[in-house]
Design a protein around this motif. Structure first.
Motif, PDB file in Angstrom:
ATOM      1  N   ALA A 483       0.821  -1.211   0.000  1.00  0.00           N
ATOM      2  CA  ALA A 483       0.000   0.000   0.000  1.00  0.00           C
ATOM      3  C   ALA A 483       0.853   1.257   0.000  1.00  0.00           C
ATOM      4  O   ALA A 483       0.446   2.306  -0.507  1.00  0.00           O
ATOM      5  N   LEU A 514       0.297  -8.082  -7.691  1.00  0.00           N
ATOM      6  CA  LEU A 514       0.303  -6.626  -7.518  1.00  0.00           C
ATOM      7  C   LEU A 514       1.733  -6.093  -7.446  1.00  0.00           C
ATOM      8  O   LEU A 514       2.053  -5.035  -8.012  1.00  0.00           O
ATOM      9  N   TRP A 623      -6.998  -0.494  -3.022  1.00  0.00           N
ATOM     10  CA  TRP A 623      -6.240  -0.537  -4.270  1.00  0.00           C
ATOM     11  C   TRP A 623      -6.880   0.352  -5.341  1.00  0.00           C
ATOM     12  O   TRP A 623      -8.034   0.781  -5.190  1.00  0.00           O
ATOM     13  N   TYR A 656      -3.058   4.582   2.261  1.00  0.00           N
ATOM     14  CA  TYR A 656      -3.183   3.964   0.930  1.00  0.00           C
ATOM     15  C   TYR A 656      -2.475   4.831  -0.116  1.00  0.00           C
ATOM     16  O   TYR A 656      -3.109   5.493  -0.946  1.00  0.00           O
TER      17      TYR A 656
END
Length: 854
Positions: A483, A514, A623, A656
């Protein structure tokens, strides 16, 4: 019956192109696929172009009547009664009618009487005919068919509508958008056949198949079937003999089955008859011998209620044998294959609920409850059924019980939007199952990460019996690093996890993918996501299907492979196994799908997807794309620039960073200049371990300050990271900055280069609307520009547009001045590339407009 801007326009254009080159065209397709309408449209197109056209239609009821089709078309008729015309007289009359350059358009040519076929083939031998004929698929091909007698020819198939085209048809009939999941189900059950889509949209509101709620049309029923639709389906099965009727009914009840099972259930000759009539398809997208099923699936709904009693017995005997069911397809099915596998999935899901319920009823425990809970959620079971399992399952001091509580907590938080109730479940578990504190604390931290903020890493030592505890704690630690864009540290954590449970294996794989994406290794990330997505489909794990689908859509869209990303999103949204889930990955897929549709110039479909985002119980996720408000739903609005910047700040405060950087790029493209939240997001991105974020941060910073040199450097960084879509977006922003600096010619060259280098994206005209908006052609200038690619002279343009030649020349001058492009040839080129109009292109609810002064 004009459809020149509709779903049939592409095939009409294709046929017209062949005819213009002197080729005959044989149009083939099943009933309800739009064959007759295409024939009418092509006849009108040819007549508008100045060609004389003779239209003829076949009819099975006339096949035994000599020259019935020709007489019905007005050939060889007599004003006074008399004896039947001879072959010679009818041939002469037909020859006279076809004198000159007449083009013959023959609908249902496979139903012509043999006399008419003979006359047409005879004329063709004497002097070549130019014809467009339509027929159903003929297997085997008849020797006396007209299609063998007229050549040279090409065969064109009627189109199978994709989800966007189905939405266009439904919206035109219903007067409003269709909910994305319902739209996918309509596409699947109709097999994309135009006639059936129209039937559902027309009959649906009157029969309860379709209901309007909050401005969206939805399918409240599971099958999308009503008895009133029988009239639309019966023509498809007309003419079947009794054995084929029995076999079709059996397949309707069992759903698609492997080929070897189909051959055991019904005779090969029966299957061949169904294939020959176009009513059965064999999909090779499944393992082994593939799947055989009825097509379109709506035939199955009809036969279950109206089919043969003997066929029901055949199906019942087959199902009683408890033969092994196949897994989900390992490939990415399309069209008819996707419809068959969707139908197969529905049957499997219902069977799984029955099996799991029996096991849990006989022995209620966490072991038997979890499979039932997953199956119930997959089939959109009512909330009270899941709560009954929660209430009646005893809680024991076991790993399975702790994992079951984690499932309930996730369901309450994400599906029901009740985060408080979710935390209560985990807190009660901590007091009752102290041995499994690591699992429950890890689940709580993961839930907080998904729905609120990046939590502190839990400081708990897993007990020896707590095998899942170390796995989920590792996942939480990797999530925290990712993140923040710390991809190297996340990789180190992920490599140290050795998960055993299916869900933990899937979560580790999702985070690893990711990391690949954020590291700029997009090809690896895409391949990795596809591999694990197919594994998730095989295991029918809806949560992992959504997670890996989201990852695939994200990676493909960043890489600029928009068509592939759109296909993955559609496949997932239409999948029966995930239809009931509304988690954060689902929100992300809808958001990214809507943005992709806008980039492709499909604003109506984008709105259809965006309309579903507002229904998310949890509005924000960790995300990119997991922000319910970023795309305006049909009844809502886009966030203001102030709100968007505040959202960037909120994401940063929650930890985030990755999600905030993506939003920061959105903000500068929509017009934000220097802003403390944008500056902060850009700085964190540039300092991160992620090459992708470094490029995006540099892009946001340069765009916000109007730094052309910095923007060029950011484009190079983004290109090195493989982020083609952001390279294109940044190039468009660069062109706008060049225009504002007075370099119109340089801006046009930048847009030319951006268009050429983004060819991988396929249809991407929507991406370039920011540039077109900045150029700001008037409506009249736009009309003139659109006609330039046709090679019109100024005089002909003036005639068509009902203005003087001098006015046309003035408009052309103004277009050149505004675009920085001079010369008719170059203007015609940009009119078909980065200045091409968007079909039905109303971008009022979703356009991204960049101006440095706003």
């Amino acid at each position: 019956m004009s459809d020149r801007g509709g779903v049939l326009s592409k095939v009409v254009d294709e046929i017209a192109g062949y005819v213009e080159t002197g080729l005959n065209v044989h149009l083939v397709g099943p009933r309800a696929s739009g064959r007759s309408e295409i024939c009418s449209l092509i006849a009108a197109r040819l007549e508008d172009a100045g060609s004389p056209v003779l239209q003829i239609s076949g009819h099975r009821a006339w096949q035994n009547e000599p020259f019935a089709a020709l007489i019905a078309a007005g050939i060889g008729t007599s004003a006074t009664p008399g004896p039947r015309r001879t072959i010679g007289e009818m041939t002469a009359a037909l020859s006279k009618q076809l004198d000159g350059d007449t083009i013959v358009v023959i609908d249902d040519a496979d139903s012509l009487d043999t006399y008419s076929v003979g006359a047409l083939r005879n004329i063709h031998r004497q002097r070549r005919l130019l014809a467009v004929t339509s027929s159903r698929h003929q297997h085997p091909v008849a020797e006396n068919t007209l299609m063998l007698g007229i050549s040279p020819a090409v065969q064109v198939r009627t189109p199978t509508l994709d989800v966007g085209e189905v939405h266009e048809v439904c919206r035109a009939i219903l007067g409003g958008p269709v909910e994305a999941g319902s739209l996918a189900r309509v596409t699947m059950v109709t097999g994309g056949l135009l006639g059936l889509v129209r039937a559902v949209a027309t009959v649906g509101p009157r029969t309860g198949i379709l209901e309007e709620l909050d401005g969206l049309w939805r399918l409240p029923r599971r099958t999308g079937w009503a008895p009133e639709l029988a009239a639309a389906v019966e023509p498809l099965v007309a003419g079947l003999d009794q054995s084929a009727w029995d076999g079709a009914t059996a397949l309707a009840v069992t759903g698609p089955v492997p080929l070897d099972e189909a051959e055991k259930m019904v005779e090969r000759s029966v299957l061949e008859a169904l294939f020959a009539n176009g009513l059965a398809r064999h999909s090779e997208d499944g393992p082994g011998s593939g799947v055989v099923g009825l097509y379109p699936p709506m035939i199955g709904d009809y036969l279950i209620t109206e089919g043969s009693a003997f066929g029901l017995v055949i199906a019942r005997n087959h199902l009683d044998s408890e033969q092994q069911l196949i897994d989900h397809a390992t490939q990415r099915p399309r069209g008819a294959d996707a419809a068959l596998l969707h139908q197969r999935s529905l049957h499997q899901m219902a069977d799984e609920v029955s099996r799991a319920r029996r096991a849990w009823t006989e022995a209620p425990s966490a072991d038997t409850a979890l499979p039932l809970l997953v199956a119930l959620r997959n089939t959109a079971a009512p909330r009270d059924q899941i709560e009954e399992v929660e209430r009646r399952t005893p809680l024991t001091d076991s790993q399975e019980a702790a994992w079951m509580l984690a499932w309930f907590a996730s369901w309450k938080a994400v599906e029901l939007g009740d985060l408080s109730a979710a935390k209560d479940v985990l807190d009660r578990g901590l007091s009752r199952l102290p041995t499994f504190t690591a699992t429950l604390e890890g689940a709580k931290a993961h839930l907080q990460f998904q729905t609120e903020y990046v939590p502190e890493q839990p400081t708990v030592t897993p007990a020896p019996r707590d095998e899942i505890g170390p796995e989920i704690l590792g996942v939480v630690e990797a999530e925290r690093h990712l993140a923040a864009g710390s991809v190297d540290r996340a990789r180190a954590v992920l490599e140290g996890i050795n998960p055993q449970s299916q869900l933990m294996v899937g979560m580790q794989a999702f985070l690893t993918g990711l990391a690949d994406v954020f590291s700029g290794d997009l090809d690896r990330g895409i391949d990795f996501a596809h591999e694990h997505l197919e594994a998730a489909h095989r295991s029918a794990n809806a949560e992992l299907i959504l997670a890996h689908s989201y990852l695939s859509v994200l990676a493909l869209s960043i890489a600029g492979r928009l068509a592939e990303a759109s296909q993955v999103a559609f496949r997932t949204l239409s999948s029966s196994s995930v239809a009931a889930h509304r988690d954060l990955a689902h929100t992300g897929i809808l958001t990214l799908g809507a943005e992709i549709a806008m980039a492709q110039g499909r604003p109506e479909y984008a709105r259809s997807l965006a309309s579903q985002i507002g229904g998310a119980k949890v509005p924000l996720g960790p995300w990119p794309g997991m922000v319910a408000s970023i795309m305006a739903p049909t009844t809502g609005r886009m966030p203001s620039l102030k709100e968007l910047c505040e959202l960037v700040g909120q994401r940063l405060d929650a930890g985030y960073t990755v999600g905030a950087v993506f939003l920061a790029v959105e903000a500068v493209e929509r017009g934000v200049n220097e802003n403390k939240h944008i500056t902060r997001a850009a700085a964190l991105a540039v300092e991160s371990e992620s090459p992708l974020l470094q490029g995006m941060g540099a892009y946001a910073a340069a765009a916000a300050t109007g730094d052309i040199a910095g923007l060029r450097e950011a484009i190079v960084t983004l290109a090195d990271a493989g982020a083609l879509v952001f390279v294109t977006r940044a190039a468009i922003t660069l062109a706008i900055l060049q225009r504002e600096a007075g370099d119109l010619h340089g801006a046009a060259e930048t847009l030319d280069t951006a268009w050429e280098r983004s060819e991988t994206s396929g249809n991407r005209i929507g991406l370039f609307r920011r540039a077109a908006t900045h150029i700001g052609l008037s409506a009249r200038e736009d009309e003139v520009l659109r006609l330039l690619p046709e090679g019109r002279t100024s005089a002909s343009l003036a005639t068509d547009l009902e203005m003087s030649t001098r006015t046309v020349e003035t408009h052309l001058h103004n277009i050149s001045r505004k675009t920085g492009v001079s010369g008719r040839e170059d203007l015609a080129r940009v009119a078909t590339t980065w200045l091409r109009p968007v079909p039905n292109g109303d971008y009022s609810a979703g356009a991204k407009h960049f101006t440095s002064g706003s």
